[in-house]
Design a protein around this motif. Structure first.
Motif, PDB file in Angstrom:
ATOM      1  N   VAL A  33      49.968  62.469  74.667  1.00 51.43           N
ATOM      2  CA  VAL A  33      49.565  62.905  76.000  1.00 51.43           C
ATOM      3  C   VAL A  33      50.276  62.062  77.051  1.00 51.43           C
ATOM      4  O   VAL A  33      50.293  60.826  76.964  1.00 51.43           O
ATOM      5  CB  VAL A  33      48.029  62.768  76.178  1.00 51.43           C
ATOM      6  CG1 VAL A  33      47.613  63.151  77.593  1.00 51.43           C
ATOM      7  CG2 VAL A  33      47.296  63.617  75.152  1.00 51.43           C
ATOM      8  N   ILE A  35      49.797  60.652  80.356  1.00 49.95           N
ATOM      9  CA  ILE A  35      48.614  60.371  81.169  1.00 49.95           C
ATOM     10  C   ILE A  35      48.933  60.568  82.649  1.00 49.95           C
ATOM     11  O   ILE A  35      49.943  60.077  83.162  1.00 49.95           O
ATOM     12  CB  ILE A  35      48.111  58.934  80.940  1.00 49.95           C
ATOM     13  CG1 ILE A  35      47.802  58.695  79.459  1.00 49.95           C
ATOM     14  CG2 ILE A  35      46.885  58.644  81.798  1.00 49.95           C
ATOM     15  CD1 ILE A  35      46.646  59.502  78.934  1.00 49.95           C
ATOM     16  N   GLU A  66      39.111  56.698  78.465  1.00 45.80           N
ATOM     17  CA  GLU A  66      39.133  58.096  78.927  1.00 45.80           C
ATOM     18  C   GLU A  66      40.298  58.301  79.883  1.00 45.80           C
ATOM     19  O   GLU A  66      40.846  57.355  80.440  1.00 45.80           O
ATOM     20  CB  GLU A  66      37.811  58.476  79.604  1.00 45.80           C
ATOM     21  CG  GLU A  66      37.548  57.807  80.939  1.00 45.80           C
ATOM     22  CD  GLU A  66      36.259  58.294  81.596  1.00 45.80           C
ATOM     23  OE1 GLU A  66      35.850  59.446  81.355  1.00 45.80           O
ATOM     24  OE2 GLU A  66      35.665  57.519  82.362  1.00 45.80           O
ATOM     25  N   ILE A  89      40.987  63.653  77.723  1.00 47.83           N
ATOM     26  CA  ILE A  89      40.810  62.847  76.519  1.00 47.83           C
ATOM     27  C   ILE A  89      39.322  62.648  76.285  1.00 47.83           C
ATOM     28  O   ILE A  89      38.596  62.172  77.160  1.00 47.83           O
ATOM     29  CB  ILE A  89      41.527  61.489  76.666  1.00 47.83           C
ATOM     30  CG1 ILE A  89      43.043  61.717  76.767  1.00 47.83           C
ATOM     31  CG2 ILE A  89      41.196  60.572  75.503  1.00 47.83           C
ATOM     32  CD1 ILE A  89      43.820  60.466  77.110  1.00 47.83           C
ATOM     33  N   ILE A  92      38.472  57.442  72.986  1.00 47.08           N
ATOM     34  CA  ILE A  92      39.451  56.556  72.356  1.00 47.08           C
ATOM     35  C   ILE A  92      38.667  55.373  71.810  1.00 47.08           C
ATOM     36  O   ILE A  92      38.405  54.394  72.514  1.00 47.08           O
ATOM     37  CB  ILE A  92      40.541  56.083  73.352  1.00 47.08           C
ATOM     38  CG1 ILE A  92      41.212  57.284  74.035  1.00 47.08           C
ATOM     39  CG2 ILE A  92      41.583  55.246  72.613  1.00 47.08           C
ATOM     40  CD1 ILE A  92      42.284  56.901  75.035  1.00 47.08           C
ATOM     41  N   ARG A  98      45.335  52.348  71.429  1.00 47.47           N
ATOM     42  CA  ARG A  98      45.790  53.619  72.004  1.00 47.47           C
ATOM     43  C   ARG A  98      45.322  53.814  73.441  1.00 47.47           C
ATOM     44  O   ARG A  98      45.335  54.940  73.935  1.00 47.47           O
ATOM     45  CB  ARG A  98      45.249  54.781  71.174  1.00 47.47           C
ATOM     46  CG  ARG A  98      45.537  54.766  69.697  1.00 47.47           C
ATOM     47  CD  ARG A  98      44.809  55.917  69.027  1.00 47.47           C
ATOM     48  NE  ARG A  98      44.888  55.904  67.589  1.00 47.47           N
ATOM     49  CZ  ARG A  98      45.699  56.673  66.869  1.00 47.47           C
ATOM     50  NH1 ARG A  98      46.519  57.514  67.456  1.00 47.47           N
ATOM     51  NH2 ARG A  98      45.685  56.624  65.552  1.00 47.47           N
ATOM     52  N   SER A 100      44.178  54.367  77.327  1.00 39.07           N
ATOM     53  CA  SER A 100      44.724  55.323  78.303  1.00 39.07           C
ATOM     54  C   SER A 100      45.351  54.665  79.520  1.00 39.07           C
ATOM     55  O   SER A 100      45.888  55.363  80.384  1.00 39.07           O
ATOM     56  CB  SER A 100      43.611  56.264  78.771  1.00 39.07           C
ATOM     57  OG  SER A 100      42.531  55.543  79.339  1.00 39.07           O
ATOM     58  N   THR A 105      49.939  58.103  75.609  1.00 42.43           N
ATOM     59  CA  THR A 105      49.187  57.633  74.457  1.00 42.43           C
ATOM     60  C   THR A 105      49.200  58.717  73.397  1.00 42.43           C
ATOM     61  O   THR A 105      49.359  59.904  73.708  1.00 42.43           O
ATOM     62  CB  THR A 105      47.745  57.242  74.834  1.00 42.43           C
ATOM     63  OG1 THR A 105      47.165  56.534  73.735  1.00 42.43           O
ATOM     64  CG2 THR A 105      46.884  58.465  75.144  1.00 42.43           C
ATOM     65  N   LEU A 107      47.114  60.344  70.119  1.00 41.48           N
ATOM     66  CA  LEU A 107      45.741  60.438  69.640  1.00 41.48           C
ATOM     67  C   LEU A 107      45.599  61.540  68.598  1.00 41.48           C
ATOM     68  O   LEU A 107      46.413  62.468  68.557  1.00 41.48           O
ATOM     69  CB  LEU A 107      44.804  60.786  70.815  1.00 41.48           C
ATOM     70  CG  LEU A 107      44.747  59.848  72.000  1.00 41.48           C
ATOM     71  CD1 LEU A 107      44.191  60.590  73.203  1.00 41.48           C
ATOM     72  CD2 LEU A 107      43.880  58.656  71.670  1.00 41.48           C
ATOM     73  N   GLN A 111      40.647  64.778  69.545  1.00 43.04           N
ATOM     74  CA  GLN A 111      40.081  63.909  70.570  1.00 43.04           C
ATOM     75  C   GLN A 111      40.538  64.289  71.982  1.00 43.04           C
ATOM     76  O   GLN A 111      40.314  63.544  72.934  1.00 43.04           O
ATOM     77  CB  GLN A 111      40.425  62.444  70.277  1.00 43.04           C
ATOM     78  CG  GLN A 111      39.682  61.901  69.065  1.00 43.04           C
ATOM     79  CD  GLN A 111      39.972  60.447  68.790  1.00 43.04           C
ATOM     80  OE1 GLN A 111      40.524  59.732  69.612  1.00 43.04           O
ATOM     81  NE2 GLN A 111      39.613  59.993  67.598  1.00 43.04           N
ATOM     82  N   VAL A 112      41.175  65.449  72.098  1.00 42.47           N
ATOM     83  CA  VAL A 112      41.507  65.974  73.422  1.00 42.47           C
ATOM     84  C   VAL A 112      41.038  67.427  73.474  1.00 42.47           C
ATOM     85  O   VAL A 112      40.908  68.084  72.441  1.00 42.47           O
ATOM     86  CB  VAL A 112      43.016  65.884  73.742  1.00 42.47           C
ATOM     87  CG1 VAL A 112      43.515  64.453  73.635  1.00 42.47           C
ATOM     88  CG2 VAL A 112      43.828  66.790  72.833  1.00 42.47           C
TER      89      VAL A 112
END
Length: 327
Positions: A33, A35, A66, A89, A92, A98, A100, A105, A107, A111-112
């Protein structure tokens, strides 16, 4: 070169610094992702200060549980997402690896979840932890139903505000507890059906007055400590108290004859369960679409000012609203 916020020793905000590192390729079932924004959370502060309930290996620890961004790359078997999808997200758990607080990041794909339509990046970065904690505690754990009287402590904080909105969306009756009467109008405007200000009122007497003498069906204790005994007396016999916070570091005494079921709750027990995350995401999507769920955001900082963002958080200047850092 992509940027990452790391810290090599425990301490104040000044231990954080920005380094540049190449991106990591997503493995099987993973997603990378890019961010766009992240929110500052109490757990971030605890990790940085060396007070985290879980060990944080040093040096070169990351931060951030997050955030919101855009899918940048997919690993083999990462189904249901496409490059370019805007996402939130969900959790985490290994933020020291990992986190944010970074341009990118990587993942596990579960988890998204897709960003709710109509939710800007700032709100998207600030919505998950508070609302998933409130939902998980009240709906998944306590089984909140329409008509339930729900007592919410630390109601001016991010999770407290979220709990008020979650209760309203379900059709429950949220009663907010705050230490300061000056917060009353703000909490009523946020959706509380009633406000109990402990600098002027006795919690037990006030709650029984607002519930026709019955007591609260559900108590959401975001503080713990010695004050929990009073909250138990404010609840309805046979009701439920969910302890989901840690604002008071003092020991929480065990009641001699508990009349309520007491449940200790930690958000990661649900946010690492893909089935529960799907329910949480569906609930958030519906609430955002209806205009019922929206995080309260304080100031927005740039990544280069992440130290100042943490200083504002530690001083309590955010007033319980979420501090967001945009990249």
């Amino acid at each position: 070169m992509p940027r990452i916020v790391v810290f090599d020793e425990f301490g104040g905000p000044e231990v954080m610094h920005v380094v540049e590192e190449p991106v990591t390729e997503p493995g099987a079932g993973e997603v990378r992702v890019r961010i766009e924004a992240f929110a500052v959370n109490p757990l971030d502060q605890m990790m940085r200060a060396g007070a985290s309930p879980a060990p944080v290996p040093l040096p070169h620890a990351r931060l951030g549980v997050e955030g919101a961004g855009v899918v940048d790359a997919l690993g083999p078997g990462a189904d249901g997402l496409r490059v370019g999808d805007p996402v939130v997200i969900a959790a985490i758990a290994d933020a020291h690896v990992r986190g944010s607080y970074a341009d990118y990041t990587t993942l596990p794909a579960d988890q998204v979840f897709p960003r709710p339509a109509g939710l800007g990046v700032t709100d998207a970065a600030a919505i998950w932890v508070a609302f998933s904690t409130a939902y998980g505690a009240l709906v998944e754990k306590a089984g909140m139903r329409p008509g339930d009287h729900v007592l919410v402590t630390a109601a001016s904080g991010a999770v407290g505000r979220a709990a008020i909105q979650v209760a309203r969306q379900i059709g429950a009756v949220p009663i907010a507890v705050t230490r300061h009467a000056a917060r009353r109008d703000e909490l009523l405007a946020a959706g509380a059906a009633a406000v109990v200000a402990t600098d002027r009122e006795n919690v037990v007497e006030a709650v029984h007055r607002h519930t026709g003498g019955a007591g609260a069906d559900i108590v959401l204790d975001l503080v713990r400590g010695p004050g929990q005994l009073e909250l138990l007396r404010a609840g309805r016999p046979g009701g439920t108290l969910v302890a989901a916070g840690f604002l008071d570091p003092r020991p929480t005494p065990a009641p001699e004859t508990p009349q309520l079921t007491v449940i200790n709750y930690r958000g990661f027990e649900h946010t690492l369960d893909p089935a529960v995350v799907r329910r949480m995401a569906a609930f958030l999507n519906a609430g955002v679409r209806l205009g019922a769920l929206r995080p309260a955001v304080d100031e927005v900082f740039a990544l280069t000012d992440v130290v100042e963002a943490h200083r504002r958080f530690e001083k309590g200047l955010h007033g319980g609203r979420k501090i967001v850092v945009e990249l």
